[in-house]
Design a protein around this motif. Structure first.
Motif, PDB file in Angstrom:
ATOM      1  N   ARG A 108       0.835  -1.207   0.000  1.00  0.00           N
ATOM      2  CA  ARG A 108       0.000   0.000   0.000  1.00  0.00           C
ATOM      3  C   ARG A 108       0.872   1.260   0.000  1.00  0.00           C
ATOM      4  O   ARG A 108       0.562   2.238  -0.679  1.00  0.00           O
ATOM      5  CB  ARG A 108      -0.958   0.011   1.198  1.00  0.00           C
ATOM      6  N   ALA A 111       2.138   1.810  -3.515  1.00  0.00           N
ATOM      7  CA  ALA A 111       1.097   2.362  -4.389  1.00  0.00           C
ATOM      8  C   ALA A 111       0.844   3.834  -4.070  1.00  0.00           C
ATOM      9  O   ALA A 111       0.706   4.662  -4.980  1.00  0.00           O
ATOM     10  CB  ALA A 111      -0.193   1.553  -4.240  1.00  0.00           C
ATOM     11  N   TYR A 112       0.802   4.164  -2.798  1.00  0.00           N
ATOM     12  CA  TYR A 112       0.578   5.552  -2.383  1.00  0.00           C
ATOM     13  C   TYR A 112       1.747   6.439  -2.830  1.00  0.00           C
ATOM     14  O   TYR A 112       1.549   7.530  -3.355  1.00  0.00           O
ATOM     15  CB  TYR A 112       0.402   5.622  -0.871  1.00  0.00           C
ATOM     16  N   ARG A 114       3.794   5.928  -5.349  1.00  0.00           N
ATOM     17  CA  ARG A 114       3.748   6.067  -6.808  1.00  0.00           C
ATOM     18  C   ARG A 114       2.696   7.100  -7.208  1.00  0.00           C
ATOM     19  O   ARG A 114       2.911   7.930  -8.083  1.00  0.00           O
ATOM     20  CB  ARG A 114       3.419   4.693  -7.415  1.00  0.00           C
ATOM     21  N   MET A 115       1.528   7.063  -6.550  1.00  0.00           N
ATOM     22  CA  MET A 115       0.463   8.016  -6.842  1.00  0.00           C
ATOM     23  C   MET A 115       0.914   9.436  -6.504  1.00  0.00           C
ATOM     24  O   MET A 115       0.670  10.371  -7.263  1.00  0.00           O
ATOM     25  CB  MET A 115      -0.796   7.649  -6.049  1.00  0.00           C
ATOM     26  N   MET A 116       1.599   9.612  -5.382  1.00  0.00           N
ATOM     27  CA  MET A 116       2.066  10.945  -4.991  1.00  0.00           C
ATOM     28  C   MET A 116       3.086  11.480  -5.986  1.00  0.00           C
ATOM     29  O   MET A 116       3.069  12.656  -6.321  1.00  0.00           O
ATOM     30  CB  MET A 116       2.668  10.919  -3.585  1.00  0.00           C
ATOM     31  N   ASP A 118       3.305  10.640  -9.189  1.00  0.00           N
ATOM     32  CA  ASP A 118       2.667  10.869 -10.482  1.00  0.00           C
ATOM     33  C   ASP A 118       1.803  12.130 -10.502  1.00  0.00           C
ATOM     34  O   ASP A 118       1.865  12.901 -11.434  1.00  0.00           O
ATOM     35  CB  ASP A 118       1.835   9.663 -10.892  1.00  0.00           C
ATOM     36  N   TYR A 119       0.974  12.335  -9.465  1.00  0.00           N
ATOM     37  CA  TYR A 119       0.124  13.525  -9.470  1.00  0.00           C
ATOM     38  C   TYR A 119      -0.402  13.944  -8.110  1.00  0.00           C
ATOM     39  O   TYR A 119      -0.981  15.017  -7.978  1.00  0.00           O
ATOM     40  CB  TYR A 119      -1.064  13.350 -10.423  1.00  0.00           C
ATOM     41  N   GLY A 120      -0.206  13.176  -7.087  1.00  0.00           N
ATOM     42  CA  GLY A 120      -0.767  13.485  -5.780  1.00  0.00           C
ATOM     43  C   GLY A 120      -0.131  14.676  -5.082  1.00  0.00           C
ATOM     44  O   GLY A 120      -0.759  15.315  -4.238  1.00  0.00           O
ATOM     45  N   TYR A 121       1.116  14.996  -5.430  1.00  0.00           N
ATOM     46  CA  TYR A 121       1.777  16.123  -4.783  1.00  0.00           C
ATOM     47  C   TYR A 121       1.011  17.414  -5.028  1.00  0.00           C
ATOM     48  O   TYR A 121       1.062  18.332  -4.225  1.00  0.00           O
ATOM     49  CB  TYR A 121       3.223  16.260  -5.266  1.00  0.00           C
ATOM     50  N   GLN A 123      -2.137  17.819  -4.813  1.00  0.00           N
ATOM     51  CA  GLN A 123      -3.137  17.937  -3.752  1.00  0.00           C
ATOM     52  C   GLN A 123      -2.520  18.592  -2.525  1.00  0.00           C
ATOM     53  O   GLN A 123      -3.178  19.357  -1.820  1.00  0.00           O
ATOM     54  CB  GLN A 123      -3.722  16.582  -3.384  1.00  0.00           C
TER      55      GLN A 123
END
Length: 130
Positions: A108, A111-112, A114-116, A118-121, A123
């Motif tokens: 988890r 995955a978190y 990788r998401m950050m 890619d585009y989560g930063y 947010q």
């Protein structure tokens, strides 16, 4: 008049009132909504003193672990090696690895992270919706 170039390419401009900048120059590019939201947060922090609360210690720790997990994976580390670094060898060995809750937690985090990346930063820059 003073100019301060920020790392991300935005520029604080103008004279100051006390130690407060009175202007900000933002490029009109594809990142405009993110830049505008960050400028709004800056305004609330510097002028209004009503900025969104910072990250909680728990969220900050999870973010650090997620990014360290991605770094480890990119360097060839296994989930087990990452879990050992975070939780210690004794805790990792305490349960069967195939069904381990620690293995699931590291997955988890990966995955978190990788998401950050890619585009989560974005947010984080936007803060809470107003």
């Amino acid at each position: 008049m003073s100019w301060v170039r920020l790392h991300i390419g935005d520029t604080l401009v103008g004279d100051t009132i006390g130690d407060q900048p009175i202007g900000i120059l933002l490029p009109l590019d594809k990142h405009w909504p993110v830049r505008l939201a960050a400028a709004n947060r800056l305004y609330h922090q510097l002028i209004d003193h009503h900025a969104d609360p910072s990250l909680t210690p728990q969220r900050r720790e999870r973010l650090k672990r997620a990014l360290r997990t991605v770094d480890g994976r990119q360097s060839g580390a296994t989930y087990r090696a990452i879990a050992t670094a975070f939780f210690g060898a004794d805790r990792v060995a305490a349960e069967p690895w195939k069904t381990s809750s620690i293995k699931a937690q590291v997955a988890r985090l990966a995955a978190y992270g990788r998401m950050m990346i890619d585009y989560g930063y974005k947010q984080l820059l936007k803060g809470k919706a107003r």
